[in-house]
Write a protein that holds these residues in place. Sequence first.
Motif: not given
Length: 254
Positions: A11-12, A36, A86, A171, A200-201
Amino acid sequence: MKKTSNIKDYSLKIEHLCKNYDDICAVDDVSFETKHGEIIALLGPNGAGKSTLMNMIAGYLAPTNGNIFIENNNIATNDIITKKSIGFLSEGSPLYADMTVKLFLKYIIELKLETDTDDIAKRKEICQSELERIVEVANISSVLNQKIETLSKGYVRRVGFAQSIIGNPNILLLDEPTDGLDPNQKDYMKALIKDLGKGKTIIISTHLLDEAQTVASRIILINKGKIVADGNLKNILKSTKTTSLEDAFRVLTM
Ligand code: ADP
Ligand code: MG
């Protein structure tokens, strides 16, 4: 058959991120990827670089060096991606002090929420329903008409939190989310983060060991701007030959 890696598995992705303030190196060559469904505690002593790192990921602060990718987008070249995906609760939650909670949240919803309609009445309805949703999640209905400057620290934090979940971003970056909350509110916030974390993260920064242990599935320990441990509690204890996070923290941040 060999599994080919999918660029969107993460995710990031943070690559060799650095931030210098004059001669202070606040974040020093930090790299990691997130998935995620992961709730990550960015744990470290005061001054470790947690807020600086979060401000860069949120796009508030430009890195001195390194890159940040959300899925396959580099945020330096595609900043709108950051803003859309975000949600950010910054340290101390700077809010508009003389606005009421309701006006403040409505204002941010109108700025942030994308609707595919030009119909003003329809847009108002969508914004109203988003306001109701975030107010319920953050449990702040009792202070909606109060001016922000008259709120207790705990409520200011929760209004900041409500703002961070506008548009249900994939996020969530929460810088010291339980700071200023009383013990019951802390428990509520921790349960909420766990619940929101499904799919989600979420990255929370904290210097509280119990918070890192109870909320997060992964701990990234940062000291003097560098990652000194990254993994689940069991792995961190194993690699430091310790039996508690407190001891591991001591060993890694000495
Ligand atoms: P943490 O959130 O882990 O407490 P910070 O990211 O706030 O750490 O700070 C990391 C380091 O950078 C500290 O040494 C701090 O004093 C310094 N620092 C943070 N913000 C600034 C700034 N705007 N100017 C100069 N130094 C800063
Ligand atoms: Mg901080």
